[in-house]
Design a protein around this motif. Structure first.
Motif, PDB file in Angstrom:
ATOM      1  N   SER A 288      40.254 -23.030  -8.356  1.00  0.00           N
ATOM      2  CA  SER A 288      41.610 -22.537  -8.582  1.00  0.00           C
ATOM      3  C   SER A 288      42.665 -23.629  -8.643  1.00  0.00           C
ATOM      4  O   SER A 288      43.804 -23.370  -8.973  1.00  0.00           O
ATOM      5  N   SER A 289      42.303 -24.858  -8.309  1.00  0.00           N
ATOM      6  CA  SER A 289      43.361 -25.841  -8.181  1.00  0.00           C
ATOM      7  C   SER A 289      42.831 -27.262  -8.325  1.00  0.00           C
ATOM      8  O   SER A 289      41.643 -27.511  -8.126  1.00  0.00           O
ATOM      9  N   LYS A 290      43.720 -28.188  -8.673  1.00  0.00           N
ATOM     10  CA  LYS A 290      43.319 -29.604  -8.642  1.00  0.00           C
ATOM     11  C   LYS A 290      43.757 -30.182  -7.299  1.00  0.00           C
ATOM     12  O   LYS A 290      44.856 -29.870  -6.801  1.00  0.00           O
ATOM     13  N   TYR A 291      42.915 -31.014  -6.733  1.00  0.00           N
ATOM     14  CA  TYR A 291      43.121 -31.509  -5.368  1.00  0.00           C
ATOM     15  C   TYR A 291      43.368 -33.002  -5.309  1.00  0.00           C
ATOM     16  O   TYR A 291      42.874 -33.770  -6.140  1.00  0.00           O
ATOM     17  N   ILE A 292      44.098 -33.370  -4.245  1.00  0.00           N
ATOM     18  CA  ILE A 292      44.132 -34.764  -3.806  1.00  0.00           C
ATOM     19  C   ILE A 292      43.264 -34.810  -2.555  1.00  0.00           C
ATOM     20  O   ILE A 292      43.539 -34.090  -1.581  1.00  0.00           O
ATOM     21  N   PHE A 293      42.246 -35.627  -2.547  1.00  0.00           N
ATOM     22  CA  PHE A 293      41.426 -35.837  -1.352  1.00  0.00           C
ATOM     23  C   PHE A 293      41.990 -37.062  -0.638  1.00  0.00           C
ATOM     24  O   PHE A 293      41.996 -38.160  -1.201  1.00  0.00           O
ATOM     25  N   ASP A 294      42.469 -36.854   0.577  1.00  0.00           N
ATOM     26  CA  ASP A 294      43.166 -37.915   1.317  1.00  0.00           C
ATOM     27  C   ASP A 294      42.446 -38.116   2.655  1.00  0.00           C
ATOM     28  O   ASP A 294      42.383 -37.203   3.465  1.00  0.00           O
ATOM     29  N   GLY A 295      41.889 -39.305   2.829  1.00  0.00           N
ATOM     30  CA  GLY A 295      41.191 -39.568   4.101  1.00  0.00           C
ATOM     31  C   GLY A 295      39.724 -39.178   4.052  1.00  0.00           C
ATOM     32  O   GLY A 295      39.007 -39.310   5.044  1.00  0.00           O
ATOM     33  N   TYR A 296      39.280 -38.694   2.922  1.00  0.00           N
ATOM     34  CA  TYR A 296      37.869 -38.370   2.706  1.00  0.00           C
ATOM     35  C   TYR A 296      37.546 -38.764   1.270  1.00  0.00           C
ATOM     36  O   TYR A 296      38.247 -38.317   0.373  1.00  0.00           O
ATOM     37  N   PRO A 297      36.552 -39.575   1.000  1.00  0.00           N
ATOM     38  CA  PRO A 297      35.540 -40.109   1.896  1.00  0.00           C
ATOM     39  C   PRO A 297      35.975 -41.376   2.640  1.00  0.00           C
ATOM     40  O   PRO A 297      36.785 -42.138   2.151  1.00  0.00           O
ATOM     41  N   ARG A 298      35.358 -41.575   3.818  1.00  0.00           N
ATOM     42  CA  ARG A 298      35.607 -42.755   4.643  1.00  0.00           C
ATOM     43  C   ARG A 298      34.407 -43.710   4.630  1.00  0.00           C
ATOM     44  O   ARG A 298      34.524 -44.822   5.114  1.00  0.00           O
ATOM     45  N   ASN A 299      33.260 -43.261   4.159  1.00  0.00           N
ATOM     46  CA  ASN A 299      32.075 -44.131   4.117  1.00  0.00           C
ATOM     47  C   ASN A 299      31.207 -43.707   2.930  1.00  0.00           C
ATOM     48  O   ASN A 299      31.511 -42.709   2.264  1.00  0.00           O
ATOM     49  N   ILE A 300      30.164 -44.476   2.691  1.00  0.00           N
ATOM     50  CA  ILE A 300      29.373 -44.236   1.471  1.00  0.00           C
ATOM     51  C   ILE A 300      28.690 -42.858   1.498  1.00  0.00           C
ATOM     52  O   ILE A 300      28.615 -42.177   0.467  1.00  0.00           O
ATOM     53  N   ALA A 301      28.231 -42.429   2.679  1.00  0.00           N
ATOM     54  CA  ALA A 301      27.577 -41.108   2.745  1.00  0.00           C
ATOM     55  C   ALA A 301      28.579 -40.015   2.358  1.00  0.00           C
ATOM     56  O   ALA A 301      28.260 -39.095   1.582  1.00  0.00           O
ATOM     57  N   GLN A 302      29.798 -40.120   2.859  1.00  0.00           N
ATOM     58  CA  GLN A 302      30.821 -39.116   2.524  1.00  0.00           C
ATOM     59  C   GLN A 302      31.181 -39.184   1.038  1.00  0.00           C
ATOM     60  O   GLN A 302      31.450 -38.160   0.400  1.00  0.00           O
ATOM     61  N   ALA A 303      31.175 -40.388   0.469  1.00  0.00           N
ATOM     62  CA  ALA A 303      31.499 -40.526  -0.961  1.00  0.00           C
ATOM     63  C   ALA A 303      30.473 -39.765  -1.804  1.00  0.00           C
ATOM     64  O   ALA A 303      30.816 -39.010  -2.717  1.00  0.00           O
TER      65      ALA A 303
END
Ligand code: AMP
Length: 209
Positions: free
Chosen positions: A77-92
């Motif tokens: 439903s929306s376009k997002y800004i992801f802020d503070g995520y990802p913090r490491n390669i696994a999260q990326a």
């Protein structure tokens, strides 16, 4: 315009630029730091679990953060800004799989560490983290009071200098592989974050539109 992933050390301007994009360019903002602080304020089970870790400036476990992130996303439903995520390669890698082909662009906010420490020491914000000031470079009209909501501004516990320095070292240790990963995907753009809020915003808009 697609989803954007903001990468950058604490204090590099991700939250400030997110607020502008939400206001002027119809983005939704999802900040894992804000979501975690909301859980702490609610004294939820999750909040109680993460408080001590956050107070020390360490990273919360990937599993806890991803659950919270997913629960607060509605990608269709929306376009997002992801802020503070990802913090490491696994999260990326997790985020790219959550996006599952939905277009995105990663933006790295680049700024020297000593300037970041200085910014964070002088940072004040509303309790929800949505309105952010700097007592030296971007003060509110009335000291200690938010121009927008009229509420008292706070200093985050983890913006005190010793915790800030720990957060910077965590960032330096984990960001390299994340930047390499997005570069290899051809999705990484850099922004010089050592400029005024307005100039950073203009260069951001020119990069993501
Ligand atoms: P921030 O508001 O982004 O500076 O995040 C504040 C704190 O929340 C961090 O120092 C971590 O303890 C925690 N945190 C926020 N996002 C994440 C994440 N993606 N992974 C792990 N911990 C996080």
């Amino acid at each position: 315009m697609s989803n954007v992933i903001f990468l950058g050390a604490p204090g590099s301007g991700k939250g400030t630029q997110s607020a502008l994009l939400v206001d002027k360019a119809q983005f939704n903002h999802v900040s894992t730091g804000n979501l975690l602080r909301e859980e702490i304020a609610k004294q939820s089970e999750l909040g109680l679990k993460v408080k001590a870790v956050m107070d020390e400036g360490k990273l919360v476990s990937d599993e806890l953060v991803v659950e919270l992130l997913k629960a607060n996303l509605d990608l269709g439903s929306s376009k997002y800004i992801f802020d503070g995520y990802p913090r490491n390669i696994a999260q990326a890698k997790t985020l790219v799989s959550i996006l599952d082909g939905v277009p995105f662009q990663a933006i790295y906010f680049k700024l020297d560490t000593e300037k970041l420490v200085d910014r964070l020491k002088n940072r004040r914000m509303t309790k929800d983290g949505k309105n952010i000031y700097n007592v030296v470079t971007n003060p509110p009209k009335v000291a200690g009071v938010c121009d927008v909501t009229g509420e008292a501004l706070i200093q985050r516990d983890d913006d005190k200098e010793d915790v800030v320095r720990h957060r910077m070292s965590v960032f330096d240790e984990t960001i390299g592989p994340v930047l390499d990963y997005f570069k290899e995907l051809g999705k990484l753009l850099e922004i010089d974050a050592d400029q005024s809020v307005e100039i950073v915003y203009d260069s951001l808009i020119s990069k993501i539109s």
